[in-house]
Design an enzyme around this catalytic site. Sequence first.
Site, short mmCIF file in Angstrom:
data_model
loop_
_atom_site.label_atom_id
_atom_site.label_comp_id
_atom_site.label_asym_id
_atom_site.label_seq_id
_atom_site.Cartn_x
_atom_site.Cartn_y
_atom_site.Cartn_z
N ALA A 1 -2.60 2.60 0.39
CA ALA A 1 -2.86 1.20 0.63
C ALA A 1 -2.62 0.40 -0.82
CB ALA A 1 -3.96 0.93 1.18
N ALA A 2 -1.74 1.31 -2.02
CA ALA A 2 -1.90 0.85 -2.91
C ALA A 2 -0.89 -0.24 -3.21
CB ALA A 2 -1.55 2.25 -3.95
N ARG B 1 7.88 -7.38 0.14
CA ARG B 1 8.54 -8.19 1.41
C ARG B 1 7.61 -8.87 1.98
NH1 ARG B 1 10.82 -2.35 3.37
NH2 ARG B 1 8.89 -1.74 2.11
N GLN C 1 -4.27 4.58 -7.74
CA GLN C 1 -3.06 4.82 -8.14
C GLN C 1 -2.67 3.59 -8.95
OE1 GLN C 1 -0.10 4.50 -5.07
NE2 GLN C 1 1.62 5.63 -6.43
N GLY D 1 13.06 5.19 7.52
CA GLY D 1 13.69 6.33 7.00
C GLY D 1 13.88 7.01 8.41
N ASN E 1 6.49 -4.33 7.06
CA ASN E 1 6.76 -4.86 5.83
C ASN E 1 7.08 -6.63 5.49
OD1 ASN E 1 6.94 -2.22 4.87
ND2 ASN E 1 8.78 -1.76 6.06
N ALA F 1 -25.07 -43.78 23.05
CA ALA F 1 -23.62 -43.76 22.41
C ALA F 1 -23.76 -44.15 20.78
CB ALA F 1 -22.67 -44.33 23.00
C1 UD1 Z 1 8.00 4.22 4.35
C2 UD1 Z 1 8.73 5.59 4.42
C3 UD1 Z 1 9.82 5.57 5.48
C4 UD1 Z 1 9.12 5.20 6.91
C5 UD1 Z 1 8.40 4.04 6.84
C6 UD1 Z 1 7.42 3.64 8.02
C7 UD1 Z 1 8.64 6.54 2.41
C8 UD1 Z 1 9.47 6.64 0.96
N1 UD1 Z 1 9.21 5.91 3.22
O1 UD1 Z 1 8.90 3.19 3.89
O2 UD1 Z 1 10.60 6.65 5.63
O3 UD1 Z 1 10.17 4.99 7.85
O4 UD1 Z 1 7.35 4.04 5.74
O5 UD1 Z 1 6.78 2.63 8.14
O6 UD1 Z 1 7.40 6.71 2.28
N2 UD1 Z 1 2.31 2.77 -1.02
C9 UD1 Z 1 1.29 3.19 -1.83
N3 UD1 Z 1 1.75 3.60 -3.27
C10 UD1 Z 1 3.06 3.29 -3.48
C11 UD1 Z 1 3.81 2.94 -2.54
C12 UD1 Z 1 3.45 2.62 -1.24
O7 UD1 Z 1 0.15 3.45 -1.67
O8 UD1 Z 1 3.25 3.62 -4.81
C13 UD1 Z 1 1.45 2.52 0.12
C14 UD1 Z 1 2.07 0.81 0.73
O9 UD1 Z 1 0.69 0.31 0.42
C15 UD1 Z 1 2.04 1.03 2.30
C16 UD1 Z 1 2.57 2.46 2.34
O10 UD1 Z 1 2.41 3.16 1.27
O11 UD1 Z 1 0.88 0.95 2.99
C17 UD1 Z 1 4.21 2.66 2.79
O12 UD1 Z 1 5.07 1.99 1.82
P1 UD1 Z 1 5.95 0.64 2.02
O13 UD1 Z 1 6.71 0.49 0.76
O14 UD1 Z 1 5.74 -0.14 3.19
O15 UD1 Z 1 7.25 1.88 2.60
P2 UD1 Z 1 8.37 2.03 3.66
O16 UD1 Z 1 9.51 0.94 2.89
O17 UD1 Z 1 7.85 1.12 4.90
MG MG Z 2 6.12 -0.09 5.16
#
Ligand code: UD1
Ligand code: MG
Length: 451
Positions: free
Chosen positions: A8-9, A14, A73, A140, A223, A375
Site C-alpha cells: 500500500a505504499a 492513475r 518503503q 500482467g 487503478n 409554524a
Molecule cells: C500489478 C501487477 C500486475 C497485476 C495487477 C493486478 C506488478 C509489477 N504488477 O500491477 O501484474 O496484474 O497488479 O491488479 O506487480 N505498491 C507498493 N510499492 C511500490 C509500488 C506499488 O507498495 O513501490 C503497491 C501499490 O500501492 C498498490 C499495489 O502495490 O496497492 C499494486 O501496484 P500498482 O501500481 O497498482 O500495480 P499494477 O500496475 O496494478
Molecule cells: Mg493496481
Amino acid sequence: MLTVAILAAGKGSRMASSMPKVLHKLAGKTLLQRVIDSCNELNPDKIFIIIGHKSQEVENSVIKNNNICFIVQNPQKGTGHAVQVLTQQVKKNKGKLIVLNGDVPLIKAETLRKLIDYHDTKKADVSLITTKKKNPVGYGRVFAKDNLIQMIVEEKDCDKSQRLNLLINAGIYCFNWESLSKIINNLRSNNKQNEIYITDTIAMLKKSYSFEVVDNGELQGINNRVQLSKCEETIQTLIKKKHMIGGVTFINPASCTISEDSIIGLDVTIEANTHIRGKSIIFNNCKIGPNTFIEDSIVEENSEIINSTIFNSHIMENVNIGPYSHIRPNCEISSCCKIGNFVELKNSNLDKEVKINHLSYIGDSNIGEYTNIGAGTITANFDGTKKHPTNIGKNSSIGANTVLIAPINLGDSVTTGAGSVITKDSKNNSLAIARSKQVNIENWKKNKSSS
Ligand code: UD1
Ligand code: MG
C-alpha cells in the site's frame, strides 16, 4: 506460520488524486481496510502493511490490532522492491507469506483460504490467483502450462502476441517464505517502467503455480476512478440483493446506495434516490424515501421518512418525517412525533407525539409529550458566543412565529401567543404573549398623493 503483506505504499498516479489510492472508499470503507478485513479473517500471525506515499495518512486510516505492523518503503521502486524492504526488515520468518496488492479490495477470505490449500497441495514455491478476463487491459499476463507458470509479463512489456493472452495476474500471491527470501534480492528493474516487479519472482522460482478462478468481480484491481466506480456498483448490487432476499422492497434499486454496515428490517420499503450510510438501523415496516439521506441513525418500526436528511439521530416508532426535514446530529425523536416541511432539528429531545409541522428551527431543546410547535417557531439558541438550551414542558402550544430566546424554560401546558418573542421563563398553565398590541384606527383614509 502465516504472514500477510499488503502492498500500500504507491501513490496511485492513475487515480489523479491528492489522496493515496488505497484511501479511496467503496461503500464507505477504504480499499486498504477492505483488504485488511479479509486478511484478518484468516487469523494470520502477522499482517505487515507496506506504506510509503503519505504514510502517516495511510497508517492513521487503519483500524489497528496487535497483529498489524507497518513497514515504510521509501522511495517506492515497485511491488518487488516493497517485498524486498519487508524481507530485509523481517529476517527470521518462515512458513507462508500471502502478498496482496492494496488496490484489489473485493478479495474474499474464502478465496484466500482456497489459494492457501492449493499452495499446500502443490507444495509450491509460489501460487498466485489468476483468471481469464475478456478485457485484460492493464493487467500482467500469466504464461502457464498445466498451471505451472513460466513467467508473468506486464502489459507495458508485452509484445503484440503476448497481449492476446487473456490469463491475468490478480496481484495476490502465496509464497513459501524460505524460497522467496533466497531470490528476492536478485530482482532487477530492467523493464519499460524501470520498476522492481514482484511478478519477476515467478520465473525465478521453480514451482510457481497458477490458481485459476472464475472471476465474479472479486479480483478487480483499481487503478483509476472508472474501475473504482465499477467496483462500487459491484458492491452495491451485492448489498441490495442481500437486503431484497432478506425482505426489503426497493422501488428503484439502481438509484439507491446502502452502506455495508447498515441493517434493514422486514417489509421496509426503500423508495427511489434514497441513501442509507454509516452504521444505520432501519426497523421493520418503515417507508424510507424517495430522496432521503440517512447516516449513522436508528429508525424504529413503522416510521415514514420522505424527502429528508437525518444524521446521527434516533427516531422511534410511528414517527413521520418530511417532506424537506433536516434532522442534524444528536436528536432523539420519540414515538408518534411528526416533523414536517422545512423543519430543522439539532441536538434536541422530543417526547412522544410532539408535532413540529412547518418552517421551524429547534436546537439544543427538550420538548415534552403532546406539545405542538407552531409554524415558524425558532429557538434562538446562540448569543454570538455560546449555545443555550430551550426547555418546553408537556401539552404546550407554541404559537406560530414564536421566537424563544434561550436559555429559556417553559412549563407544562404553556401557550405562547403567535408572533411573540419570549425572553422570560413561564410557569405551568400560563399564557405568554410578548408582542405590541394591535391598534385599529377607524375611518382612516390613505393620504392622497400631492402631485
Ligand atoms: C500489478 C501487477 C500486475 C497485476 C495487477 C493486478 C506488478 C509489477 N504488477 O500491477 O501484474 O496484474 O497488479 O491488479 O506487480 N505498491 C507498493 N510499492 C511500490 C509500488 C506499488 O507498495 O513501490 C503497491 C501499490 O500501492 C498498490 C499495489 O502495490 O496497492 C499494486 O501496484 P500498482 O501500481 O497498482 O500495480 P499494477 O500496475 O496494478
Ligand atoms: Mg493496481
